[in-house]
Structures are given as structure tokens and as C-alpha cells.
Design a protein around this motif. Structure first.
Motif: not given
Lengths: 765, 765
Positions: B588-590, B582-586
Motif C-alpha cells: 500500500y505504500r508505493n 508481500w507484507s500486507y502494508d508494503r
């Protein structure tokens, strides 16, 4: 906003002038006296040996090196820095009299003066060097970076012995392996070299990117100057003994020819052949070469000049700003963009940011629409890279990079690279802005629509839905304000995302009518479906915009109002810049902001908000803003003018026009704040001119600062150039070229023609 | 939770056994067969040449190298990585018969068996090598890392020609410049060397940290073995021709002596002198050397053993876990801590995390309190570094590092290093836990109080006040759940901060009564004021704990409930580990979480929450948890047991005891999950035993899984050892040493003595 300036140059309406050598400012002067022509930039370093503090730099736009870090453990984390690399050049000299070398760090000189003339683009430096034995010699150096033949830079060296006759040793050197200061190494290797007559050249290559560069130079002796070739240490240098006679001026002219295709595949022989051909075509005569550039500037100033009477300090500031901006970019070299520091230093690595669309584009839109178009075409040309970037972020469509030279993401601070999406919405806004202001539909038709579709795809794939809120929004983002690092529902990002999707849908619908076949073909090529369009509409409709009806405040992001408060006036001045004195994370956990965020979208979509909304949000956010971004004061000045807060506006403006001339941010030594110089132009035209270009009709709300006797500025609107002159007696608006056009001034429509309209005066008070 | 295992070793209650060489598992085997003694760790690599896949590693606890990055642009950003460095060793061999070299990657062998016996600490490997000409030879290698003389490692080589007589060439080699695989280089330079008789040695130094290491070895010939010295390529190797006779076993014994003061100031001569003295004191005889270690283990198992009847798979798993944990740390070597992977690999750089206090400490508290004390003393000894770290973060007091070897922050991901504070609250909790369970006040008096004061200072200076919320809290933090990167009011951090401050105030008040003079002196030395204490109380009183009375849910952080939802069961198995796909930032946002966060403080302060609160929070958070931390399943298993969710608990438990044996996380090749092995012990004792140690009284709530015939475990409580045995027939609890003591079992108090109490059976169903 408290910022202290440091002024050591003379105030002059058309020039910057240094009287007496300010050794302690040597690197600041190198930035301020930088010359460039969109292709080549050269800092204002001395040509002769200088062993003091110096940041020497020769840069070619979009000629870059790279640095790749291993971050293979994480996906989507940017790991490749592209940086505009310090390049070989042929402006270096060594000068000596009887073995005594001229070095202003070591010898004393008299009557030193350096000046850069914005009207001619000519940099002149002169001084008298006295030897221990009493012999005095005047040296004069002139330099001009050619605005017409953009691979040429011209240098003139004049030597006048005041009380003696004899010889001066003069070596024209090539810097073949320049040090890239930030990276503490050179990136250049010489691949070939050659010479003939009074010309020498070399072909160099960058180490990692293998970009080619031809560096040639040719020396010409101006009338009455006699010189003898002498041996050189390096094959590509040219050394002479110049015969000098008391009271007479020996004058030599060198042209540096720097040529690069930026193409790693091009072989050395091809590079050399093209360079040598250009070199052989050179003709001597510094004056003739300088005239081309002088003529170029005369033509440019005719339409763009801003005239301020009664305030020489800001007059100088605004002209300096435009001069530097136009040196950096004027749309003549395809594929280039505007680095945050232009071509004036290594800082920010020569990378372009969203500043291009947000701060620089308006300047070009209203002065040189073709150049504005070039900036948008740059984004279209880099769509493949933006599509790759979106994929790396597990999204679809195109995500434009936060920092870039070649279209790939070059910001290696992942939190900025992965969390900031204002470049993408800025590109959409730019297409809309360009199309509306110029009336030119072809950009939208040929390239813009494809960008809009890919940008919308990205925006609709990065957005997320909250069941609790029953709304869409962006989670884990950083808005334009970089002091709130990783937040949810940043108002700017959500608002701009919503408006971007709406514009894309609107533009698509319009083109389906006007160009049905081509539009359908594009949609097919991109596999665009009706379901996708419905989804965009749904996202736009249900986008969450944090807003309180009661207070009329937008909340910068959900939770912002609950943040601990910092009294920014209580922060000691010595704490700035905060990144150096505050622990990194401390900056990010309070209600202090670095630059406009809510105010930024309220400026871009100005007509969508009531004056009362603007007033309330300005009054809430400005006191929380430390303006650590050089772009911040202009935006606030424009707002303050709209709100009638004239003194505040003027204070912000003073900072904007002279950010580098007075070195307000204490880092002009690293290079100029090129994009902030663009903001200074906006500060005049959008601020004092009150221009608004976000609606169907152009609006003007001009107001003259009470400190000025007059203000005159021009804007190009479609095929007309309009000039506006404000005096305490009246406001005159007229076209100076092109047909008459309609403008709304202070809420009323006028037909503006060459005879102009005379309106009442409006003076800030 | 879906995790797939991969089992290739034999199931055995006291050993791990590899039958036939599993070449494809070579690096996994190196991790599983690792031997260590808290001082030296050596992966289970073959001693002889092996040209196949291998991660060879010899490690010395707290002997480290460093890597410093330039991040001077930002304050407080950690930039120094300390890593346990791969060290020189003397276990390497080269074996050949008539010039044909033994290399299991190239030659076929028969009857291969490798086994590690937890009862003796002996690693044995044996096989038959058949040459092309039909000659067959049995080789047997034994190895034991000395648990008594902790600078010694013993190696036995036995050669038995089955159908021939002749000679075998045997070289005892020293690896002098080992490659550190992660950093792709060696960090060692040889500074001195020497030899005498059948002994050789060298003194090496690390490149950056200049740490010294003495590597010596001595070869002994066991009875009936004849060998002749032959020349060696390197001065520090020992080469022999061993005469072998059909059917007879030639046996040689080598002791590797690895000694380091870890002191960069110690000079080479001193290092050499001490090492040579130790080397000269060695006596031959592998059996005698191995007996020391075997005796040591016999004694240890007496009190710590956990016996599971009817489940050989988990019986093996839990003994393997304890064996590996005790090899890594038992409090014998001062100044050491427990790396996330112990001494078994380069991953996590040998750094210790908050796992030490949170997962490992309970094991030691209830088996070896002196070792537990050592772990807390390590934190006290590194207070100066923690004080420096707090300063770098613009705070006061002591901030304990998220990852460390020498007490400094060694995590170079700034977002973890700057935003995670659970190490600090974990140290406070550990002091309280130790003092309560052991009844030993001296740690608190002599060292603990100072740590509490400095930790409280940090916690009270990092906290911020929100005017809107009228409450304190931590802004910009990452809690234990690393999938929510930078949030405000993380419930764990706020709750633990509050309880830490309360405990510090309570401990201080108590010591002011019991040791008024010393406590006052300490307060004076630390400039502790009443105002400061009032502030701590105020912060604790007004700490914001995000909680809904209605749902009884703690919100993991403010805004968590509004996050977009991810159905974790819909994530394809191939996406794990998410960091790679997964893309690193993805990430962190759920609302997906990696590991327990709310549940974690509810476990630590178990007695402060109602069963209903635990049930509701477990039911809410567990389905959102992907357990990507190896520590997560045990915590959930303990909760599930308390809530009577026995099947779920058993599934989590199965994973915990065999995380490495079955390679559930697919990275056992890099080393063992040492701290997760500690969590497996907690899973038995806190889970099936139902031990709770966060209140004034120890509680037990034992329950036998229906899959088992019996479970028996022991805990040391003050000076008594209690053993608990659960069968379907009844529950027996008795002391096996020390005085009788009070325990609360299933809510009732009992006096437990050596005759024990017989209680009803409780079987999970």
C-alpha cells in the motif's frame, strides 16, 4: 480539555480511604486498592464471598496465555494475541456464623472502612456485621503483597464478637479455575495437588501456553486463637471452626505462595518440588511478614517522595501514582516490563507499549537507574523476536512490537501493529537517554550498540525514497497520534527515524575509538558494512521533515493542513470515548488528534527547538487535541509550563495525578492507567521542576504553582540524590547523598552539594 | 502484463472437452464443468465416489449462512459475514460391481472423455472401467441443470458391460450434511424426511440462519432397464441392483429436486408439502428433460452469440464466458444477484460486488434488458439495508455494500467495507445507463429516483470540506484500486460522486416536469428540501478533482505523484499474488496499482474526455498497474483499442476470454471469475466493437483484429437486435429483429435496418 471526575474516597496525604462501602464503585475500588509486587498483582477484591459486581483478578507478570487467529491469507498481519491471564490464587475465604454467610452484596454492615497505606503497603478493611438476632461482630482483613519475598502474599483475618461468644466457620479457599473475564473462560487445568498440616497446594497449567503455576497456602493461628479443622469440599481448601469469645479478637494469618518459572518445559514434579520447599519455609506471624514490606516502602520513599504543601488532593494523587508504579515495576524480577495497566486488570492484556521507554523510563532513570537498565535489557533480550517481526514486514533489522509480553507482536489490530514504529525509535532514544543521564557506558557497550544497529537497519529498510520530493520518508505509517491512521511523512516518525540513525552512527563511531576490537567483532558478527553505514547517513541527511519556515509549524504529516477541520469543543461530551460513539473511519478523516505527535518529538528533543517554535506548534496543535490518550495531558502540561501558560498547565496536571483516583476516563474499573501515573511524575519533575535531560547538561527550570505552599521533589543523578524545594520564599537545591554535582538552573550553572544552594523563589502567576 | 496460462482441455468452438482424466486438475475441472441455472449451481464433481482431490459444492443462489464476530468496541465496523453455503444435494452415487467400488482416484479407466456443450447445456462423461478379471464396462453420465424448471437437476447413468453380463449395484445417495470447506464444518441439520415409490426427500435447515431446503429425488428406469430395490443405509437414499447384459446399455434417470423459499419463518411442514408436490409432478425421461434446456440455449444463442472466425481458442473462450455468465444470472429468479464467482465455488462467499453494475450490467443491458432491470431492482429492494449501513457509518441516505448477499454489508475487512464507495456511485451510474440505453423511464420513475435521492444523501453527507483547498472531497477512502488503501481525494470517488449528484439533480428536475404529483409525493415522503438540493449542487460544483492541466494527468489521489516508485516489471513472477508474498502494508505504500482507477471513470464517462487525455492517462497508469484484479485487463484492452494500440489490446483480450480456461490466475480451482467473464464480453463489444453508451447517442467504432478472419456480435437496442459483422472485406451492420434505428459508426450517423449497411473494412494493424 473538559473531563469530569468522580471522587468518593477520602483525601489523605499517605492513604486512600473508603468510608462506608460504595457498592456502586466496587470495580473501581478493586482497581484502586490493587496490591502488587512486580511479580504478583491482586485486585482489591474482597476476600470473602461477594456476589455483587466484581472483576476478580490475580496476575503474574509475564505469565500469559495466547489466542491465535487464522489470517493466513495475508503476510505480516499480526495474528497472535498474548494476554496476561487471570491466575489461580489463595486469598479467597468463606465466612459464616451459624450457617449465615457473610456477603457484603447481601448483608448490611456498619462502620465500614477500607484503606491502603502507601507508607506500609498495607491494605486494611474493617466493618461490623450484625445478624438478625442482634449479634454483632467486627471483621478486620489485612493484606500485604510481599515486596521482599516476591512469591508471597499475606492475609490476616480478625474476628471480634462484640456481644456474643461461640464459633465462626472460616474456609480458606483456593480459586483453582479462575475465569478470564475478557475471554469468558478459564485457561487453567490442575495438574497435581497435595497437602500437609495446615498447608495445601496445587500445580496448574495454562491450556495453550502450558505455563506452570504453583499455588500453595498455609494457615497460622495467631496467639490466643483456637480453631478446629473441618472437612473441605475440595482437597486444596482448608476449613476451620474458629472459637470466638465476646470482646476478644481471634486472629488468623494465611500466606499465599504463588510461584512460576513461566517455563512451559518445566515438568509438574519440578514445579511442585520447588513450591513445596518454599511453602515449608514459611513462618507464621502476619505482623512480621508485613514489616518487611513496610520497611521496604520506608526506604523507597526516602529518595522518591514528592511533597506538596497546601494541596492535599494532588499530594495524595502524586503519591498514589508513584506507589502504584513502583508496585508494578522496580527492576527486581528479571524479564518483566510494564503493562499499560500494570498488574491491575485484564484491559490492554497486560501488554507493554512504547509508554515504557517514553513515559516510564524517565521516572526510573532519575530514581532507580538499575531498574531503568532492566527495561532496556528487556528489549535487548527480545531482539530475536524483533528481528523476526521486521522480516514479517519485509524489512531487515529489528522492529520492536507496538504491544508485547514476550517480545513478539501482540497487537492484533494490524493497522497499529504494521504501521506504528515509535516503539523502535523509543528504544533507541532510551539507550541514548540512559547512557547520557547515568554516565554508564556498559549498557551501550554490552547490549545497546547491537540494538542500535538492528534498529537502524529496520529504520533504513522501511524508509522509502520519493523521486518527486528528492527525499526519504516513511509511507503508510501511523504516528503516536492514533487518529491519523495511515499517512505519509508523519513528522514524528521521520524526525525520530532521522535522529535515531544519527545517534546510532555517532555511538558506533565513538565505540570504534574506545573499544575498537569488540566493536569490530560485533560489526563482523552482524555483517555490518561501510556501505550500510553510508546509506544510514544518506537517509538521515535526506529525511523529509514537513515544516513551514514561514509559520514555523511542523505539519503532522504531508496533507494534514488540508484536512477538514473539526471544532473539538463542539463535540458533545456524551460522544466520548469516540471509539464507542463515532463510526470507526470517521475518527480518522479530519484534523482532530488524539494525543501529542509533533509536540511529542519536540518534547523528547526539547533542546533542538526554539521557544518560539514550541509556542507556535503548541498553540496550533493543542486546540486540535482531544487528549483521549491518558498520557496526553502531562505532555501538554509540561509544554504549557515552559511557555508560561501556568493556569493551563495546572489544569492538565490536576487531571494527570488523579486520572484514576477521580476516574476521569470512566474506565478505572478495568484497571489503573499505570503508564499515565508515570506521566504524572514527569509532570512534576519535567513540568514544575523544568528538568530537561535531552542535552549534554541537565537543566532545571523550577516554578512553584501559586496554589501550593511548597513543592519538594528528588532526583537521583549518577551517584547523588538531589532534592529540590520550592517555596514562595525561595528555591533550595541540595544533594542528600553522594558527591556534589553541576546543574544548570534557569540558564546558570551551579555546583550543588549537601549544603545546597539557595536561589530566589519563582512562583507561577 | 505477464501471466502464464495452463491449458489441458481441447479447443472446440462450442464445447470444452477433457480427453483422458487429468487427475491433477480435478478441482479446476470441477469449476470449469460447473452447471447452474441461476437458482442452483453444482460444481463439475463426479457423481460417483471420488476419494481424490475435490471441492464438492452445491449452491443455491442467495441461500446463505452467516458468521458474526464480536467487534463491539468499534462502531461501524462490519462484523457479519454472509456466505453462500454448501447445500445438501441428490446427485451423489455409489457404483460397484461384485463389491468393487468405482472410484477414479483408485481404479484405472480407459477412453475417458468429459465434455460440456454450450449449445445444449449438457455435461457428458464417459469411460471404460476394466476389472482385474478382465470384465470391461462402459459408464456414461449425463447431467443437465434445468434452465426452465429451475428447481430441477437431471442425471442420467448408463452402464454397458462390454464383455460380460450380470449385475451392478447402484446407490442414489443424498448428501445431507455437506461440509462447507472454508469454514470446515457443515451448517445443515435434517428436520424431516419421507419417501414413496422410487422417491425420497428430506427437509433441512441451516444452523444459524434457519433457512429451509427441500431436497428430493426420484429415480426412473429408462426403457429396457431392469433393477431391483435393495436396502439403503440411510432412509433418504435409493439403492438398486441393476441387471446388465453384455453389449446392452442399462439407463437410469434421476431428478434432484431442490427447493427453497430462503424464508427462515417458513415451517418444515410447509417446506415439505411444497417439495413433495413438486416431486410428485416429475415425469421420467432424461432426453425430454434435457431437451427443455437445450431448446432454451438455442434460443439464447440466436441473439447473443459472438462468432470469431480464424481464432478457435478465443472463439471457445468468449462462448464459455457467455455460457457461464448466463447460467449464473438471467433475471429469472427474483431477488438474486451475481456473485463474484457465480455459483461455482465458496471463494468470495457468493457475495456480489460493484462488479455487478460496472462489469456485468452492460452485458445484460445489451442482451436482456429485463434481466438488467432485475439487477437494479435488487438494489432498490435492499435500500433499507443500505440506509442502515449509512447510519452505521454516521452518514445519512443509502450506502450500498461492497460485498453482499442479502443487501447488508458482508465484507469483514473493515478497510474495504468502510472506505470504498464505488458500489453506491455504480448503482447511480447503472440507473442512468439503463434508462438511457433502454429508453424505459418506468424504472427511474418507480424505483430509481428513490435510490438516486438516498444515494445522493449519502454522498453529500460523507463528503467533507477543506478550508485550505476551498473544495469538497472524500477523505479516508479506498477507490477501485485496492492498492491505495486510505487516501484523500481519490479522483475516481470524487469524480463519480460529483457526476452522481449531478445526475440525481437532473433526473429529479426532469421528473418534476413529467410526473409532478408523484415526484412531489416522493420528495415529501423522504423529507427532501430545497436546501438539501442546493447543498448537493454546491458539493458537485466544488468537488475537488486532482488534475494537472499541464500534463493532462488526473492524479489518482492527492499525493499519489509523490509516492515512491516501484518498477513492476522487476517484481519476480513468484511474488504473485502479492497478498501471499508481500507484507500486507508494503503493498500500500508505493505507486503500484492493482487495477484501473483513473482509467475506470474515464471509461465510464468516456465521452467527457479527449482522446489526448485518455492517451496520456493510459500511458501513465498502465505501466504502474499489475492487473491483479481479473477485471483489469479488459478495461485496458478497451482503452488500448480506442488509442489504436492494437497489439497491446489483443494481449489483454487473450487473457480476458480465457482467464479460467487457461487458469491465468492460478485459482480457477476455487471457482470461476464470473464477473471477469462479463468483462470479456465488454472487451469484444466495447473493445473491438467500439460501443460507447455513456452519451445521448450510441457510438460504434468497430475494428477487426488482424489475427481474425471475421468477428460477428449482436446487441439488443430497445426493441431491435443489431448484428455487426467485421471482415477484412467490409463491415456489415443490420438489424435482425425490430425496427430500424440510428447508430453512429466511426463518427457518422447511419439508419440501420434489416437490409443493413455495408461499410468499409477496418482491420487493426
Amino acid at each position: 480539555m473538559q473531563k469530569k471526575g468522580d471522587r468518593y474516597l477520602e483525601v489523605d496525604p499517605w492513604r486512600i480511604v473508603e468510608k462506608g462501602f460504595h457498592k456502586e464503585q466496587s470495580k473501581v475500588s478493586e482497581s484502586l486498592f490493587c496490591l502488587s509486587n512486580e511479580n504478583i498483582g491482586f485486585r482489591g477484591s474482597f476476600e470473602e464471598t461477594y456476589s455483587g459486581e466484581s472483576l476478580q483478578g490475580a496476575y503474574f507478570n509475564s505469565l500469559y496465555e495466547e489466542k491465535v487467529e487464522d489470517r493466513s491469507g495475508y503476510r505480516g498481519i499480526s495474528n497472535r494475541l498474548c494476554f496476561m491471564v487471570n491466575c489461580p490464587h489463595a486469598l479467597k475465604l468463606r465466612l459464616s456464623i451459624d450457617g449465615q454467610e457473610l456477603d457484603l452484596a447481601k448483608v448490611a454492615v456498619e462502620d465500614f472502612q477500607r484503606e491502603l497505606d502507601f507508607q506500609t503497603g498495607l491494605l486494611t478493611r474493617t466493618f461490623v456485621w450484625k445478624l438478625g438476632d442482634g449479634r454483632a461482630t467486627r471483621f478486620t482483613f489485612r493484606r500485604t503483597v510481599d515486596m521482599v519475598m516476591r512469591e508471597q502474599v499475606h492475609q490476616q483475618v480478625q474476628v471480634t464478637p462484640l456481644n456474643w461468644s461461640g464459633a465462626v466457620a472460616l474456609e480458606f479457599l483456593v480459586v483453582d479455575e479462575p475465569l478470564h473475564v475478557n475471554q469468558k473462560r478459564t485457561y487453567w487445568q490442575t495438574a497435581a495437588s497435595g497437602g500437609e498440616g495446615h498447608a495445601r497446594w496445587l500445580v496448574s497449567r495454562t491450556t495453550q501456553t502450558n505455563m506452570p503455576l504453583f499455588t500453595g497456602h498455609a494457615v497460622f493461628f495467631e496467639a490466643g486463637t483456637a480453631a478446629q479443622s473441618t472437612p473441605s469440599a475440595k482437597a486444596w481448601d482448608l476449613s476451620y471452626t474458629v472459637t470466638v469469645e465476646e470482646g476478644k479478637t481471634a486472629s488468623l494469618h494465611r500466606t499465599w505462595l504463588g510461584d512460576s518459572s513461566r517455563n512451559p518445559q518445566e515438568d509438574n514434579a519440578a514445579v511442585e518440588a520447588r513450591g513445596v520447599k518454599l511453602l515449608r519455609g514459611l513462618q507464621g506471624g502476619f505482623a512480621a511478614a508485613a514489616k518487611r514490606t513496610s520497611d521496604y516502602w520506608a526506604e523507597v520513599w526516602k529518595s522518591v517522595d514528592i511533597v506538596i504543601e497546601g494541596d492535599p488532593v494532588n499530594q495524595q494523587g502524586i503519591r498514589f501514582s508513584m506507589f502504584q508504579l513502583l508496585q508494578t515495576y522496580s527492576g527486581a524480577v528479571p524479564g518483566t516490563n510494564i503493562g499499560a495497566k500494570g498488574l491491575t486488570g485484564e484491559a490492554y492484556n497486560g501488554n507493554a507499549f512504547w509508554d515504557t521507554e517514553t513515559y516510564c523510563l524517565p521516572f526510573y532513570l532519575f530514581t532507580n537507574p538499575q531498574a531503568a537498565r532492566g527495561l532496556i535489557e528487556y528489549r535487548h533480550a527480545t531482539l530475536p523476536q524483533a528481528i523476526e517481526r521486521a522480516k514479517a514486514l519485509d524489512c531487515i533489522g529489528a522492529c520492536f512490537p507496538i504491544a508485547t509480553i514476550d517480545g513478539t507482536e501482540s497487537c492484533t489490530l494490524w493497522q497499529h501493529a504494521s504501521l506504528q514504529f515509535q516503539p523502535t525509535t523509543a528504544v533507541v532514544f532510551a539507550i541514548q537517554h540512559y547512557t547520557r543521564v547515568t554516565g554508564d557506558q556498559t549498557l551501550l557497550e554490552e547490549k545497546g550498540l547491537e540494538v542500535l544497529i538492528q534498529a537502524s537497519r529496520f529504520l533504513a529498510s522501511r524508509v522509502q525514497y520519493s523521486e518527486n520530493l528528492k527525499a526519504y520518508g516513511y509511507y503508510g505509517v501511523m504516528g503516536p497520534d492514533e487518529f491519523q491512521m495511515m499517512v505519509n511523512h508523519n513528522a514524528y516518525t521521520n524526525y525520530m527515524g532521522k535522529r535515531s540513525l544519527e545517534y546510532a552512527l555517532e555511538a558506533l563511531a565513538a565505540l570504534r575509538k574506545t573499544r575498537p576490537a569488540q566493536t569490530e567483532a560485533l560489526g563482523k558478527r552482524l555483517n555490518l558494512t561501510e556501505a550500510e553505514l553510508s546509506r544510514w547517513q544518506d537517509v538521515a541527511d535526506k529525511m523529509f521533515i514537513p515544516y513551514s519556515k514561514e509559520t514555523e509549524l511542523f505539519e503532522q504529516h504531508v496533507g494534514y493542513f488540508d484536512l477538514p477541520h473539526v471544532d473539538i469543543n463542539a463535540i458533545p461530551e456524551t460522544d466520548f470515548p469516540l471509539y464507542h460513539s463515532w463510526s470507526y473511519d470517521r475518527i480518522y478523516r479530519n484534523d482532530m488528534i488524539k494525543q501529542p505527535d509533533v509536540l511529542m518529538f519536540m518534547l523528547l528533543y526539547n533542546g533542538s527547538f526554539s521557544l518560539e517554535q514550541k509556542r507556535k506548534n503548541y498553540e496550533f496543535y493543542e486546540p486540535r487535541t482531544i487528549h483521549e490518550s491518558s498520557l496526553s495531558p502531562s505532555v501538554h502540561s509540561i509544554f504549557a509550563l515552559e511557555l508560561g501558560r501556568y493556569q493551563e498547565a495546572y489544569n492538565f496536571f490536576k487531571f494527570a495525578t488523579r486520572i484514576d483516583l477521580d476516574n476521569y476516563n470512566r474506565n478505572t474499573n478495568e484497571g489503573l492507567h499505570t503508564t499515565a501515573l508515570a506521566a504524572a511524575w514527569m509532570n512534576i519533575v519535567y513540568g514544575y521542576g523544568g528538568l530537561r535531560s535531552d542535552g549534554e547538561q541537565l537543566l532545571l527550570n523550577p516554578v512553584l504553582p501559586k496554589e501550593w505552599q511548597s513543592l519538594e521533589f528528588g532526583v537521583r543523578v549518577r551517584s547523588s540524590v538531589v532534592r529540590v524545594k520550592l517555596t514562595p520564599q525561595g528555591t533550595n537545591i541540595k544533594t542528600v547523598s553522594g558527591p556534589a554535582l553541576k546543574l544548570n538552573v534557569w540558564g546558570k550553572d551551579y555546583e550543588i552539594g549537601s549544603s545546597g544552594v539557595e536561589l530566589p523563589a519563582k512562583v507561577a502567576s
